[in-house]
Design a protein around this motif. Structure first.
Motif, PDB file in Angstrom:
ATOM      1  N   ALA A 313       0.893  -1.162   0.000  1.00  0.00           N
ATOM      2  CA  ALA A 313       0.000   0.000   0.000  1.00  0.00           C
ATOM      3  C   ALA A 313       0.932   1.211   0.000  1.00  0.00           C
ATOM      4  CB  ALA A 313      -0.900  -0.006   1.224  1.00  0.00           C
ATOM      5  N   SER A 314       1.342   1.615  -1.197  1.00  0.00           N
ATOM      6  CA  SER A 314       2.403   2.621  -1.311  1.00  0.00           C
ATOM      7  C   SER A 314       1.917   4.037  -1.009  1.00  0.00           C
ATOM      8  CB  SER A 314       3.050   2.561  -2.701  1.00  0.00           C
ATOM      9  OG  SER A 314       2.082   2.655  -3.712  1.00  0.00           O
ATOM     10  N   GLU A 315       0.616   4.196  -0.815  1.00  0.00           N
ATOM     11  CA  GLU A 315       0.043   5.397  -0.205  1.00  0.00           C
ATOM     12  C   GLU A 315      -1.301   4.989   0.379  1.00  0.00           C
ATOM     13  OE1 GLU A 315       0.057   9.098  -2.417  1.00  0.00           O
ATOM     14  OE2 GLU A 315      -1.834   9.699  -1.461  1.00  0.00           O
ATOM     15  N   ASN A 339      -5.807  -9.307   4.485  1.00  0.00           N
ATOM     16  CA  ASN A 339      -6.706  -9.387   3.325  1.00  0.00           C
ATOM     17  C   ASN A 339      -5.974  -9.311   1.997  1.00  0.00           C
ATOM     18  OD1 ASN A 339      -8.781  -9.341   5.206  1.00  0.00           O
ATOM     19  ND2 ASN A 339      -9.145  -7.150   4.981  1.00  0.00           N
ATOM     20  N   GLY A 340      -4.869  -8.551   1.956  1.00  0.00           N
ATOM     21  CA  GLY A 340      -4.260  -8.248   0.667  1.00  0.00           C
ATOM     22  C   GLY A 340      -2.816  -8.649   0.495  1.00  0.00           C
ATOM     23  N   ASN A 341      -2.199  -9.283   1.497  1.00  0.00           N
ATOM     24  CA  ASN A 341      -0.796  -9.700   1.408  1.00  0.00           C
ATOM     25  C   ASN A 341       0.157  -8.549   1.139  1.00  0.00           C
ATOM     26  OD1 ASN A 341      -0.380 -12.822   1.564  1.00  0.00           O
ATOM     27  ND2 ASN A 341      -2.295 -12.511   0.446  1.00  0.00           N
ATOM     28  N   MET A 342      -0.226  -7.340   1.576  1.00  0.00           N
ATOM     29  CA  MET A 342       0.664  -6.186   1.425  1.00  0.00           C
ATOM     30  C   MET A 342       1.632  -6.137   2.593  1.00  0.00           C
ATOM     31  SD  MET A 342      -2.134  -3.434   0.053  1.00  0.00           S
ATOM     32  CE  MET A 342      -3.595  -4.353   0.535  1.00  0.00           C
ATOM     33  N   THR A 343       2.894  -5.958   2.307  1.00  0.00           N
ATOM     34  CA  THR A 343       3.948  -6.058   3.317  1.00  0.00           C
ATOM     35  C   THR A 343       4.543  -4.718   3.715  1.00  0.00           C
ATOM     36  OG1 THR A 343       5.525  -6.515   1.532  1.00  0.00           O
ATOM     37  CG2 THR A 343       4.541  -8.412   2.665  1.00  0.00           C
ATOM     38  N   ALA A 344       4.014  -3.641   3.163  1.00  0.00           N
ATOM     39  CA  ALA A 344       4.387  -2.291   3.601  1.00  0.00           C
ATOM     40  C   ALA A 344       3.174  -1.400   3.424  1.00  0.00           C
ATOM     41  CB  ALA A 344       5.574  -1.743   2.804  1.00  0.00           C
ATOM     42  N   SER A 345       3.016  -0.462   4.342  1.00  0.00           N
ATOM     43  CA  SER A 345       1.955   0.539   4.252  1.00  0.00           C
ATOM     44  C   SER A 345       2.587   1.896   4.523  1.00  0.00           C
ATOM     45  CB  SER A 345       0.845   0.265   5.267  1.00  0.00           C
ATOM     46  OG  SER A 345       0.222  -0.979   5.018  1.00  0.00           O
ATOM     47  N   ILE A 346       2.286   2.861   3.657  1.00  0.00           N
ATOM     48  CA  ILE A 346       2.901   4.184   3.756  1.00  0.00           C
ATOM     49  C   ILE A 346       1.808   5.223   3.924  1.00  0.00           C
ATOM     50  CG2 ILE A 346       4.322   5.908   2.577  1.00  0.00           C
ATOM     51  CD1 ILE A 346       5.758   3.595   1.173  1.00  0.00           C
ATOM     52  N   SER A 347       1.896   5.977   4.992  1.00  0.00           N
ATOM     53  CA  SER A 347       0.880   6.976   5.323  1.00  0.00           C
ATOM     54  C   SER A 347       1.091   8.260   4.535  1.00  0.00           C
ATOM     55  CB  SER A 347       0.947   7.303   6.822  1.00  0.00           C
ATOM     56  OG  SER A 347       0.259   8.506   7.111  1.00  0.00           O
ATOM     57  N   TRP A 348       0.020   8.674   3.835  1.00  0.00           N
ATOM     58  CA  TRP A 348      -0.044  10.074   3.391  1.00  0.00           C
ATOM     59  C   TRP A 348      -0.951  10.784   4.369  1.00  0.00           C
ATOM     60  CZ3 TRP A 348      -3.232  14.105   2.377  1.00  0.00           C
ATOM     61  CH2 TRP A 348      -2.655  15.210   1.762  1.00  0.00           C
ATOM     62  N   ASN A 349      -0.365  11.732   5.079  1.00  0.00           N
ATOM     63  CA  ASN A 349       1.019  12.134   4.913  1.00  0.00           C
ATOM     64  C   ASN A 349       1.785  11.946   6.214  1.00  0.00           C
ATOM     65  OD1 ASN A 349       0.830  14.835   6.449  1.00  0.00           O
ATOM     66  ND2 ASN A 349      -0.769  15.073   4.908  1.00  0.00           N
ATOM     67  N   LEU A 350       3.066  12.198   6.123  1.00  0.00           N
ATOM     68  CA  LEU A 350       3.952  12.037   7.264  1.00  0.00           C
ATOM     69  C   LEU A 350       3.595  12.988   8.394  1.00  0.00           C
ATOM     70  CD1 LEU A 350       6.720  10.962   8.477  1.00  0.00           C
ATOM     71  CD2 LEU A 350       7.748  12.968   7.378  1.00  0.00           C
ATOM     72  N   ILE A 351       3.534  14.263   8.075  1.00  0.00           N
ATOM     73  CA  ILE A 351       3.309  15.273   9.108  1.00  0.00           C
ATOM     74  C   ILE A 351       2.572  16.461   8.501  1.00  0.00           C
ATOM     75  CG2 ILE A 351       5.605  16.303   8.728  1.00  0.00           C
ATOM     76  CD1 ILE A 351       5.586  16.865  11.820  1.00  0.00           C
ATOM     77  N   ALA A 352       1.554  16.927   9.203  1.00  0.00           N
ATOM     78  CA  ALA A 352       0.771  18.071   8.723  1.00  0.00           C
ATOM     79  C   ALA A 352       1.509  19.353   9.073  1.00  0.00           C
ATOM     80  CB  ALA A 352      -0.619  18.050   9.333  1.00  0.00           C
ATOM     81  N   SER A 353       2.483  19.681   8.243  1.00  0.00           N
ATOM     82  CA  SER A 353       3.223  20.934   8.393  1.00  0.00           C
ATOM     83  C   SER A 353       2.833  21.868   7.255  1.00  0.00           C
ATOM     84  CB  SER A 353       4.737  20.675   8.412  1.00  0.00           C
ATOM     85  OG  SER A 353       5.133  20.152   9.656  1.00  0.00           O
ATOM     86  N   TYR A 354       1.558  22.066   7.115  1.00  0.00           N
ATOM     87  CA  TYR A 354       0.988  22.992   6.136  1.00  0.00           C
ATOM     88  C   TYR A 354      -0.219  23.652   6.787  1.00  0.00           C
ATOM     89  CZ  TYR A 354      -1.749  18.701   5.401  1.00  0.00           C
ATOM     90  OH  TYR A 354      -2.502  17.561   5.590  1.00  0.00           O
TER      91      TYR A 354
END
Length: 730
Positions: A313-315, A339-354
């Motif tokens: 889950a690249s995002e 459920n999906g055999n995904m081995t990495a999950s990447i959060s959008w976004n890292l930090i709310a600095s906006y």
């Protein structure tokens, strides 16, 4: 710690032992009488503890440890509830690649670099320091493309084709170096959202010239290594946009030819549909190491599985970081694999600095958007991340016995490289308390349940005790319910625990983990007024503090004149955009609540057709083209205009040099001029070099927002400079 006799077998063992000791004493001396008395007292205490624990359970009460003391909390729990057994065997599944955060897509970390110390380092520790906070294992960044990519524009390392690349633009390089300094093992992934216009050879398609585009990406990868000693592990293609099979094959060959064989390609950062093309083209499939999908809803598809590739889950996530957001993240971190055999999950976004009023407010693992006050926030979603990252390392293996709980929720089990250590992460997130922003979540039910994890194989012999970390989410939870450590016995190879809805629990053999804490955090405060910037103070970064570019790129520039450093718009042709960018470059600053303020700046048109100062600007992000506000323009043909839209389709006041309204004005052709806008008591004033241009009632102007940011900008994609910017109260 639940008042369940199965979970407190150690108390009953002690009870039985003391009973045997006290009944076997030969009382034939004063010393033995003393020992008998002590044993009797201990026996009575343990017996009372056992009875009290059982009574608490019967009365539907459980005990949790908070700051080293027991606290009672009510639950609906029937002590007669039968435990449901789940086997944990040593059969291994896919390799765990990590949990990550995404900086970019776009400009989401913009304000972080402006933070003072020690707050800036504290924030970075919460994100990246192993065993302290989120302990992130992957950092994904945007390769800037000079265009809007959600909350702002990120600067390209090559604005123009023939200019030497500059890798110090922006702030992603800085963020990567800070992450690596805290965790040398963190992996770096990179992806483009937009591209400089020259990439397309006159088109809006970045893959018109495979060699040119691949060289652009490779130049960035090599620059990160040569300038900052940063190894980029993964590169993508084009975020959530059509992929080009020929280009991906070419990129793989170009990376190899450049000595970057270890840089892996993630594609296509959209849906799983690329898998179908991969199955029909071996060369294409061989070019790709990881199939990355965005917001997959915890599922992959049959074709993706057939490829045998690593699935990510690249995002994912992209949800407001309250407790519901934490529930979303907790649920998908488990179920992306289950459920999906995904081995990495990447959060959008890292930090709310906006700025908060830009799109997707606080959809992040942390919030840090007040560098002027030093205030930041550490929400529960960060500790939901820690439930995995502090107890599982990349390279560990999922066990195939991971799965769903019969009364709702899921569990994953992972083991280390030597199959010695074991961590089990359990979640029971309810539907309404774990809604993600996308995709839609079908209805389901979660209820209270007692579960027993029965260890088999080598774990049954070696695991005698586990550490338990508990987070209770939901609407009524608070900080004391988050990431709480306790111990739990393993009895005959089994661990039994009671689960309530909206709990996240990690069981682990690792006696590590920490809920990091720096103590008090500075109090939140509004953007300061008065505010001014002559752009001479910032030496490390190439962007002015607190400005947020929404179209075009505004960089610090050494003017070589008495103005010293200025802020200059540097994008001179329309980029290949990800959003429908405005044709007028614009950068925002300040407090969205501003209404009656004075905004002023010195402006130098250079070769541009015109520039503007603005106030009450109501939109940014991908909607910036439709921004309304009050815009005072100074044009190159000696004309000024007032509009209430960035697109200049609603003119309110206009004056040209050969009109009577121009008489008496001083205009420095080819040089610096000062533009000012002010609102005071519902009246708008405009000035050029301190001379009044107009005085208008706001009620006479069309569609004027009640409040908004201050802004500077340029009429078209051309060079223009700004200096001595100031905002004051009316």
């Amino acid at each position: 710690m639940l008042a369940d006799p199965c979970a407190y077998a150690d108390y009953f063992f002690t009870f039985r032992l003391l009973h045997r000791i006290r009944t076997s004493f030969p009382i034939n001396s004063l010393g033995m009488l003393t020992l008998y008395f002590c044993a009797q007292v201990l026996f009575s205490c343990v017996l009372a503890m056992c009875i009290s624990r059982l009574l608490l359970a019967t009365l539907c009460v459980y005990i949790i440890p908070v700051n080293g003391r027991d606290v009672l909390k009510s639950v609906k729990y029937d002590i007669s509830q039968k435990a449901i057994e789940y086997m944990i065997d040593s059969t291994q599944g896919r390799m765990f690649d990590g949990i990550g955060g995404l900086s970019g897509g776009g400009a989401t970390s913009r304000l972080l670099v402006n933070y003072p110390e020690p707050q800036r380092s504290q924030i970075l520790d919460y994100l990246f320091k192993p065993g302290f906070g989120a302990s992130l294992q992957i950092l994904k960044v945007e390769i800037g493309g000079d265009a809007q990519s959600t909350d702002g524009c990120e600067s390209s390392h090559m604005h123009n084709e023939h200019d030497p690349p500059n890798f110090h633009r922006g702030y992603e390089w800085w963020l990567m170096t800070e992450a690596k300094a805290r965790n040398p093992d963190i992996e770096i992934a990179a992806l483009s959202w937009a591209w400089p216009g020259w990439i397309g050879d006159g088109t809006a398609w970045p893959f018109s010239n495979y060699t040119k585009t691949a060289n652009y990406v490779i130049t960035w990868v090599k620059g990160m290594k040569s300038e900052f000693d940063l190894t980029v592990n993964y590169v993508g293609v084009w975020n959530e946009r059509p992929y080009d099979i020929g280009y991906i094959k070419h990129l793989r060959k170009a990376l190899d030819a450049s000595g970057l064989n270890d840089v892996e390609i993630v594609a296509a950062d959209g849906s799983w549909s690329i898998a179908t093309d991969m199955l029909g083209d071996k060369d294409f499939s061989d070019s790709i190491s990881v199939i990355g999908s965005h917001y997959p809803g915890t599922t992959s598809n049959a074709d993706a599985m057939k490829t045998g590739k690593t699935l990510w889950a690249s995002e994912d996530y992209s949800t407001f970081n309250d407790n519901i957001g934490a529930g979303c993240w907790a649920r998908i971190l488990n179920q992306n694999y289950v459920n999906g055999n995904m081995t990495a999950s990447i959060s959008w976004n890292l930090i709310a600095s906006y700025y908060d009023n830009l799109p997707f407010k606080r959809c992040s693992l942390m919030t840090a958007n007040e560098p002027w006050s030093g205030h930041y926030e550490v929400p529960a979603v960060l500790w939901a991340t820690a439930h995995t990252t502090q107890f599982v390392s990349p390279g560990w293996r999922y066990l195939k016995s991971s799965g769903h709980l019969s009364k709702g929720g899921s569990y994953v089990a992972l083991t280390d490289f030597k199959s010695i250590e074991l961590s089990i992460i359990v979640e029971t997130m309810t539907h309404d308390n774990s809604l993600c922003i996308r995709p839609a979540l079908p209805p389901y039910q979660v209820s209270s349940q007692t579960v027993t994890f029965t260890l088999s194989g080598s774990y049954k012999q070696t695991v005698t005790k586990m550490y338990k970390w508990t987070t209770t989410l939901g609407k009524n939870s608070d900080e004391s319910d988050v990431f709480v450590k306790s111990e739990i016995p393993v009895v005959n190879g089994s661990v039994t625990l009671h689960l309530e809805p909206d709990q996240l629990i990690t069981l682990t053999t690792l006696n590590t983990g920490q809920k990091g804490d720096f103590g008090s955090i500075p109090t939140s405060a509004p953007f300061p007024l008065p505010y001014n910037d002559n752009f001479d103070g910032n030496q490390k970064f190439m962007e002015a503090f607190n400005f947020a570019d929404q179209s075009g790129v505004f960089e610090l520039h050494k003017s070589g004149t008495s103005h010293g450093n200025t802020m200059r718009q540097v994008v001179t042709s329309r980029p290949i955009t990800w959003c429908d960018d405005s044709d007028s470059p614009i950068t925002l600053i300040g407090d969205y609540s501003w209404a009656d303020v004075n905004v002023t700046a010195a402006v130098l048109l250079e070769q541009s057709q015109g520039v503007f100062v603005a106030m009450r600007v109501d939109s940014g992000g991908c909607n910036v083209r439709n921004a309304k506000g009050l815009f005072l323009w100074l044009h190159s043909d000696e004309e000024w205009t007032l509009t209430t839209t960035l697109e200049r389709n609603k003119y309110s006041v206009q004056c040209k040099k050969d009109w009577a309204c121009w008489n008496g004005l001083t205009y420095n052709v080819g040089g610096w001029n000062r533009l000012s806008l002010a609102v005071n008591k519902s009246t708008l004033y405009g000035y050029l070099n301190s001379a009044l241009l107009f005085k208008r009632s706001l009620s006479s102007l069309p569609d004027v927002p009640k409040n908004g940011w201050a802004a500077l900008g340029v009429k078209t994609f051309d060079y223009a400079q700004f200096d001595n910017f100031a905002v004051t109260k009316a």
